[in-house]
Design an enzyme around this catalytic site. Structure first.
Site, PDB file in Angstrom:
ATOM      1  N   SER A  49       0.825  -1.192   0.000  1.00 30.64           N
ATOM      2  CA  SER A  49       0.000   0.000   0.000  1.00 30.64           C
ATOM      3  C   SER A  49       0.874   1.263   0.000  1.00 30.64           C
ATOM      4  O   SER A  49       1.716   1.429  -0.885  1.00 30.64           O
ATOM      5  CB  SER A  49      -0.949  -0.062   1.210  1.00 30.64           C
ATOM      6  N   ASP A  95      -8.644  -4.006  -6.497  1.00 34.79           N
ATOM      7  CA  ASP A  95      -8.189  -3.321  -5.279  1.00 34.79           C
ATOM      8  C   ASP A  95      -8.950  -2.018  -5.098  1.00 34.79           C
ATOM      9  O   ASP A  95      -8.917  -1.149  -5.963  1.00 34.79           O
ATOM     10  CB  ASP A  95      -6.684  -3.040  -5.386  1.00 34.79           C
ATOM     11  N   HIS A 120      -7.524  -5.520  -1.131  1.00 33.87           N
ATOM     12  CA  HIS A 120      -6.337  -4.677  -1.101  1.00 33.87           C
ATOM     13  C   HIS A 120      -5.082  -5.509  -0.925  1.00 33.87           C
ATOM     14  O   HIS A 120      -4.937  -6.214   0.075  1.00 33.87           O
ATOM     15  CB  HIS A 120      -6.483  -3.675   0.047  1.00 33.87           C
TER      16      HIS A 120
END
Length: 517
Positions: free
Chosen positions: A231, A458, A486
């Protein structure tokens, strides 16, 4: 902690990106040559001064001590890398030594994202639920809390009660006067953060954290940085590659950000990502037993929006006397979209809210998202760090009320369900330290191959961002997972894990165009 909270906490461990409105997303720095000591810097046995030269920080010793199953240490880094004599900060690091020292490759730094998530807290989950046995055999796995976060020198903004009010209150912007009032409250909160955090608040940007990683690399005795970032951690890793391309070893960037996008572009595209994920959830729900959503997919989307809107107008009650307002209901929905394994939990929460008009489960999920206990105690400073870091990484867009409405309407054209939550709130324009960075692509010319992993469904880091980052990096290689949720590594099955771990163990990237499903 209930079992359900444990399961959701694993999702949040991979770092929910900041939702727009409260803070802008992140930025990138133009790639430059390494500004620190060379990749062969050693670590003599001398502690770093409170403030000194770059070389003095690179020359400090590291003293490890046992902490549970791992080893812990604290190192010093310059408060301001541009002026190392201005003082120092502390960085908490933790490692799990390689199982097979004879075949040890080096250290593998890990970062779970955020920005603001604790790597130290993530380490146990990473070694039990993400990393494969061969990786654990050949690498010392090293986690750290970035500057501003957790056990490192951290951002602080007053007592939990003050933080809780700021983070969880509903904000209604329906006029210039209400916008001005909301900005006044946000300004006051930022000033409290400035008072409690001091000079550090101006130096928690991603470029500074990337320079900290090169310091760690040298102090760990590694010629090159091997790194796994999820991320926001992909932005941190890519920034490192731009700053120190010759020091790049094996970098895995999973759930990538596109560093060339502006704050507005990131907010709009993230809103689209959550819109698409929610639509996929509704399709799933309406084909499963017990779904409270009726009619078409669009009607089901509207029912979810109505739950959140009604909570904003009349908070949902819970069995323990708490109230779930619109903000908490929104977080309770959003957090379950980070992994499609948790879609059944969202069905349960929506069933409660729609059929019983109560919000106990939504509150439970919101607490996980906020890293908050049922009594309002915050378990970390991640929500504070995320704003402080974001606001240094991205220039603020300051709009009047009409301009804010126009931006909301722009988002609503492709992401209507929660457009208000991504646009109609004060942002970094109220923060006491303004960004001077300019978003730009990262090329990292001269770096070794870098593996970028993207998930087609995502919600938080849309797949197009992974495509863009892989294209920007001169040595970027894209690995794709056709899936929902994610990030991919650690939850997408053997196709992804085999490709990632082969790269970490040998340096060999998967063939161009590799797609797993």
């Amino acid at each position: 902690m209930p079992a359900r909270r444990h399961r959701l906490a694993a999702v949040v461990a991979l770092a929910a990106l900041a939702l727009a409105g409260c803070a802008a997303p992140r930025e990138q720095i133009t790639p430059v040559q390494s500004a620190g000591p060379s990749a062969t810097t050693s670590a003599p046995s001398a502690s770093a001064p409170a403030g000194g030269t770059v070389e003095s920080f690179y020359g400090q010793s590291v003293s490890w001590s046992a902490c549970g199953d791992f080893q812990c240490a604290t190192i010093s880094a310059p408060l301001n890398w541009a002026d190392p004599s201005a003082g120092s900060i502390s960085l908490a690091i933790e490692r799990r030594p390689a199982d097979d020292p004879a075949h040890r490759i080096g250290s593998l730094l890990i970062n779970p994202g955020g920005p603001g998530s604790s790597g130290v807290d993530f380490l146990s989950y990473a070694v039990t639920s993400v990393l494969g046995a061969d990786v654990l055999a050949d690498y010392d796995v090293v986690a750290f809390d970035p500057r501003g976060v957790g056990k490192s020198s951290a951002v602080e903004c007053g007592p939990d009660s003050q933080v809780d009010t700021y983070l969880t209150q509903d904000v209604t912007i329906d006029s210039q006067a209400s916008l001005d009032a909301a900005r006044a409250k946000a300004t006051a909160f930022g000033q409290a953060c400035q008072e409690d955090t001091g000079a550090l608040l101006a130096h928690v940007d991603t470029a500074s954290a990337a320079r900290d990683m090169d310091l760690m690399r040298a102090l760990l005795g590694d010629d090159q940085l091997h790194y796994l970032g999820f991320s926001y951690g992909t932005f941190l890793g890519a920034t490192y590659a731009g700053l120190f391309p010759k020091n790049v070893g094996r970098l895995v960037l999973d759930g990538a950000l596109d560093p060339s996008l502006t704050s507005d572009q990131l907010s709009e595209q993230q809103a689209q990502g959550f819109e698409n994920a929610l639509r996929s959830y509704v399709q799933y729900c309406q084909n499963a037993p017990g779904c409270p959503l009726t009619g078409s997919v669009s009607h089901g989307m509207q029912q979810i929006a109505d739950v959140v809107d009604r909570a904003k107008q009349r908070p949902l009650s819970t069995s323990d006397g708490h109230a779930v307002n619109g903000t908490l209901a929104f977080y309770g929905v959003i957090v379950t979209l980070y992994n499609d394994d948790y879609w059944p939990l969202l069905t349960q929460a929506l069933s409660e809210a729609i059929n019983q008009h109560t919000g106990g489960q939504l509150l439970e999920y919101a607490d996980v998202y906020l890293d908050r206990t049922a009594d309002g105690t915050y378990l970390s400073n991640s929500n504070l760090a995320i704003q402080a870091i974001n606001c240094l990484d991205y220039p603020a867009a300051s709009r009047d009320y009409q301009q804010m409405v126009a931006f909301r309407d722009q988002i609503a054209r492709t992401a209507p369900t929660f457009a208000d939550w991504f646009a109609m709130a004060p942002g970094c324009e109220t923060w006491p330290v303004q960004s001077t960075r300019t978003p730009a692509p990262i090329h990292a010319t001269g770096a070794a191959p870098i593996l970028v992993v993207g998930t087609t469904g995502d919600p938080a880091t849309p797949y197009r961002w992974a495509q863009a980052l892989a294209d920007q990096l001169d040595s970027g290689v894209l690995l794709t997972w056709k899936g929902q949720g994610h990030t991919a590594y650690g939850r997408a099955g053997s196709c992804i894990s085999d490709a990632v771990e082969t790269y970490l163990l040998t340096g060999a990237t998967p063939p161009v165009g590799t797609t797993c499903s």
